[in-house]
Design a protein around this motif. Sequence first.
Motif, PDB file in Angstrom:
ATOM      1  N   ALA A 166       0.140   1.239   7.052  1.00 49.35           N
ATOM      2  CA  ALA A 166       0.798   2.428   6.403  1.00 49.35           C
ATOM      3  C   ALA A 166       0.748   2.216   4.736  1.00 49.35           C
ATOM      4  N   ALA A 167       1.124   1.126   4.397  1.00 51.38           N
ATOM      5  CA  ALA A 167       1.368   0.686   2.930  1.00 51.38           C
ATOM      6  C   ALA A 167      -0.176   0.804   2.263  1.00 51.38           C
ATOM      7  N   SER A 168      -1.144   0.277   2.962  1.00 55.93           N
ATOM      8  CA  SER A 168      -2.597   0.431   2.309  1.00 55.93           C
ATOM      9  C   SER A 168      -2.892   1.737   2.218  1.00 55.93           C
ATOM     10  N   ARG A 169      -2.537   2.808   3.382  1.00 49.53           N
ATOM     11  CA  ARG A 169      -2.976   4.104   2.976  1.00 49.53           C
ATOM     12  C   ARG A 169      -2.040   4.767   1.880  1.00 49.53           C
ATOM     13  N   LEU A 170      -0.849   4.461   1.902  1.00 47.56           N
ATOM     14  CA  LEU A 170      -0.025   4.988   0.713  1.00 47.56           C
ATOM     15  C   LEU A 170      -0.565   4.461  -0.638  1.00 47.56           C
ATOM     16  N   ALA A 171      -0.852   3.315  -0.748  1.00 43.93           N
ATOM     17  CA  ALA A 171      -1.404   2.575  -1.975  1.00 43.93           C
ATOM     18  C   ALA A 171      -2.483   3.290  -2.536  1.00 43.93           C
ATOM     19  N   ARG A 172      -3.640   3.671  -1.399  1.00 45.50           N
ATOM     20  CA  ARG A 172      -4.680   4.473  -1.916  1.00 45.50           C
ATOM     21  C   ARG A 172      -4.546   5.800  -2.259  1.00 45.50           C
TER      22      ARG A 172
END
Length: 424
Positions: free
Chosen positions: A211-217
């Motif tokens: 989830a953090a990776s998706r948000l950062a992208r």
Amino acid sequence: MNADNPQSHLSLALIPSCFDRICSILRSPILNQELGHPFALGDIPLVVFFGHKKTGSDSACGIRLLSSSGQMKLGSDSVYLPRTCMQAIDIENAIVLPWGLGSKSPRDLFAVCSEIANCPQDIVLDASALSYVDPLGMATMRAMFEDQLTRKRVSIQFLSKDLTSYLARMDFFKDIDIEGVDLSSLGKRNDRSGSLVEITKIHEHHQAEVAASRLARAITGRLTQSDPDAPVDEHTGRNEYDSYRGPLEYSLKELLENSLTHARREGRINAAVWITCQFYPKLNIVRMAIVDNGCGFLATLKEHPEVRELTDRHAIEAALKPRVSCNRGAMAKILGSENQGIGLTTTAKIAGAAGGGLVIISGNGMHDTKRQYSTELGDVRWNGVSIAFSCTRDLLPTISISDLLPKDDAGIEEGELDLDLDFR
């Protein structure tokens, strides 16, 4: 509607062929008719019952459509209804949604949530005035609906086609049963992972990293198209991922894991976290929401010395301080996860350095980091923590995350923070 089951009920808004015509009737001079006065929709005799007459041009209160034959023929459609009456849309007792639901007017959003939570009957929402919903509004309302749908029916009436399409695109209606919303004519979805994250529910700690990776992208978007394994720059020793998305992922993963851990204290073992995010290109602004339905900051931090007074507002202020909510050592083993307690602090600093801030609501407390403003919302409450993040995307490259990290590293082993946290 199954013609073999004429006793089943049908919501007005689920009849696309007649919904616009019915809405026009509700705003027409028929409002001046007496209670129970018959009229015709095409060649179909109907009766409208009004709980009371409402002034102005808005829809009437308490509507029932009756057909003596039990069948309505509208154009080429044949819709079977109960012989006695169609199920009422009780507008008189509906909760009226404001113009907007989100971080622009958080008090309005959480006032609606309090009204929904305190409603003893099935929920009917009048969305005729609703024009705007942002990530905070979406995530908060989704968390509220998932809780309410375990024991009540939820209906949204008069939601515009544009908002219906937008909310559906953000997965607001996914896997939940909201009555009164027509989802039959939705268009094709395109991949917009570089500008938005659909509403996602996190209920396990291992989901936080993805989830953090998706948000950062979604937050960085076109600032980086690289993956973690892309070649590094020979001068800096970093690639675009290391410079942009990596630092954000680190702080967001900390924040998400901490949110889930603390939400599940005080016996709330089924608490979860909802996230969503969107980039608004015309404004060059990113908005993100992280919402949980747990016990709230005050219940979690009531014994902490940084909480000067036992109020929700002071608990939020304490939670924004570095390492107040960290889980390490024995506490990490008890709670099932370990983090440094810097996720909220660092995320707030990133937002501030990029021209934005956080709006945080927990219990009846609210804190706005950009305006440096705290207040109490009186009887309006959120039983959990709701966080709205905003920033100017193009300002992110000017930020050095290492300069934003807490300077007091007491208690952290040397080398424990081995990520070169720098946007530049």
